[in-house]
Every structure is written in C-alpha cells, then in structure tokens.
Enzyme design. Sequence first.
Site, PDB file in Angstrom:
ATOM      1  N   HIS A 159       0.732  -1.148   0.139  1.00  0.00           N
ATOM      2  CA  HIS A 159      -0.180   0.078  -0.068  1.00  0.00           C
ATOM      3  C   HIS A 159       0.810   1.223   0.078  1.00  0.00           C
ATOM      4  CE1 HIS A 159      -3.384   2.571   1.081  1.00  0.00           C
ATOM      5  NE2 HIS A 159      -4.070   1.716   1.340  1.00  0.00           N
ATOM      6  N   GLU A 249      -0.757   1.192  -5.580  1.00  0.00           N
ATOM      7  CA  GLU A 249      -0.328   0.101  -4.642  1.00  0.00           C
ATOM      8  C   GLU A 249      -0.602  -1.380  -5.609  1.00  0.00           C
ATOM      9  OE1 GLU A 249      -3.854   0.331  -2.054  1.00  0.00           O
ATOM     10  OE2 GLU A 249      -3.969   2.369  -2.283  1.00  0.00           O
TER      11      GLU A 249
HETATM   12  O1  LIG Z   1      -8.152   3.532   5.936  1.00  0.00           O
HETATM   13  P1  LIG Z   1      -7.288   2.186   5.713  1.00  0.00           P
HETATM   14  O2  LIG Z   1      -7.860   1.205   5.938  1.00  0.00           O
HETATM   15  O3  LIG Z   1      -5.830   2.347   5.586  1.00  0.00           O
HETATM   16  O4  LIG Z   1      -7.645   2.068   4.175  1.00  0.00           O
HETATM   17  C1  LIG Z   1      -7.185   3.215   3.108  1.00  0.00           C
HETATM   18  C2  LIG Z   1      -7.579   2.622   1.674  1.00  0.00           C
HETATM   19  O5  LIG Z   1      -6.880   1.584   1.199  1.00  0.00           O
HETATM   20  C3  LIG Z   1      -7.079   1.110  -0.420  1.00  0.00           C
HETATM   21  O6  LIG Z   1      -6.353   2.164  -1.052  1.00  0.00           O
HETATM   22  C4  LIG Z   1      -8.384   1.172  -0.351  1.00  0.00           C
HETATM   23  O7  LIG Z   1      -8.784   1.127  -1.773  1.00  0.00           O
HETATM   24  C5  LIG Z   1      -9.342   2.441   0.074  1.00  0.00           C
HETATM   25  O8  LIG Z   1     -10.732   1.968  -0.057  1.00  0.00           O
HETATM   26  C6  LIG Z   1      -9.137   2.441   1.485  1.00  0.00           C
HETATM   27  O9  LIG Z   1      -9.702   3.590   1.998  1.00  0.00           O
END
Ligand SMILES: O=P(O)(O)OC[C@H]1O[C@H](O)[C@H](O)[C@@H](O)[C@@H]1O
Length: 275
Positions: A159, A249
Amino acid sequence: MPVEVLEDKVILKDSKGSSAEVYYFGATVTSWKYRGKELLFLSKKSLLDGTKGIRGGIPIIFPQFAKATDSSAETAALPQHGLARISKFEWNGVSVDNESEVSVRFGLNNSQVPENLQKDWPKKFKLIFTVTLNDDTLKTNLSVKNEDTAPFDFNVLLHTYYSVPDISKVSVEGLQNISYIDKVKNFITVVDNDKSVKFTQETDRIYGNAFLLQRINLKDSVVWNPWIDKAKGMSDFDDDEYKQMICVEPGHVAEYIILKSEESWEGGQIIQYKH
Ligand SMILES: O=P(O)(O)OC[C@H]1O[C@H](O)[C@H](O)[C@@H](O)[C@@H]1O
C-alpha cells in the site's frame, strides 16, 4: 554504518546519502529518501506506537485487501486490510551489505500475531519481508509460506503512499485501456481510455493486470486518493494532506491466491526514482 537497529525501527543508509526507515510494527517502510529528498508520504497525524496501522509509507496488506465481500471467505472475520500491518514483525537481520546495496529482513509467523487476529484467521504461515536500498532504487519483496496442513487463500498488496508536492499536478500513466473497478461508484467496471489518470475528486480504483511499476507477481493496481470529505473523516490524516499524497498500490487483490500446504509465494515491487 549502513544499518542502524533501533528499538522501534531500522534505518538503512546508502553510501551516496539515500536512506530508508522500516518500523517493526507492520514491517512498514515509513521513509525513503533519495540523497536526502523524501519520496514517501507519512501523515503527520499517523500513530507510530503500534496502536493503529501506520498512515503512510508502505503498509503490507495481507491476507485480505479491504474487507472480504464474501462472508464465506476464509478471511471474512479479519479487519480491513488484514493482519500484517497491525502485527509486530521480528528483526531478521542484514542479508546484503556491499558497496552498492543494503538489504534487511523482517519476519512474521502466525504465533507472533495478536491473539484476536490469530482467531480471526487460524492459519499457520510465515512471512519474510525484504527491503533493499540502492541509491535511487527501493525494492520491497514479500514471501509467504503456508506452514499449515491445508491450502489457504490470501490477498497481498504493498500500500505505497507517495509524497507529491501538489496533487492537482499529478498524473499516473500506464493504465490506458485497462478496465478497473470503481469503488467510489458502487464498484462498477470501467475501461480507462485516458492516457493518464488525474485527480480532481475522491479516487479509489482497482485495476486488474496493470504494469505500472516494476513488479514481481503483483498483477493488480489500486490507485487511491481520499480527497476532501474522506480526509476529514480520518483521525490519523490531516484535512489538507490529500493534496500531498497519492497511493499507487501493486497487489494481488482482484482474486485470492491459493497457496498449498508447505508451498511458498513471492512477490514485490522495485521503485526507481527518476532524477
Ligand atoms: O483507511 P485504510 O484502512 O488504511 O484504507 C485506506 C484505503 O486503502 C485502499 O487504497 C482502498 O482501496 C481504500 O478503499 C481505502 O480507503
């Protein structure tokens, strides 16, 4: 000294002045500097004390991306983005240390995961995360071994939060003509005809089979920027920080990887700073 081992993190230093920092918590890379210039985004509100996943850098998403949509999935009980980013990895030492490259390793097995998460996903596994720094290049590689007696399913994703000076001037190239799932528009499937993706609103897309970075065994790409409203709703993210970051990502998230007993899977990314 190319590797500094501290209580909560490890700092890698390259002979030409580049560096990287990796916390044991989540084995999260929180900083990558090319000769002093920071290339990754880390929220100034991110907690770094192990009470919440780190908001920025390169959290490792395993064995579930987002929340499982199918309640019968093996990973359905796990929280959003699985267990790796909220588990403390062990320090496995320096694996390469020469003139041009320094490489370190972190490990996590099922017994090192917080107990509630072990119950949510009762599988025996071993992760090894390797971070390699080489002047303008950062490699992050993950291996997954199934140490259980039966196969298991998993997703994996790196990520990666990039630091950008101004989101309105950013474009991500290499995704033309690739279909994606638009999570902001009710998960509809869209084919991207534009040469580059630009950011003017909340963006949350899963591209299948994209090759954006140099990647190994990670065929999907998630492109994410929370934009204004979502940024306001995140306690560990400053309201204006959406202007200074973009997540690209690489992962394997559109489907699960099925890993047989005693087998291993390996994948990763190589990011080069163009200077
Ligand atoms: O807030 P988190 O659990 O770290 O997730 C952060 C983000 O991760 C990814 O990029 C997903 O596609 C998003 O939908 C999400 O909001």
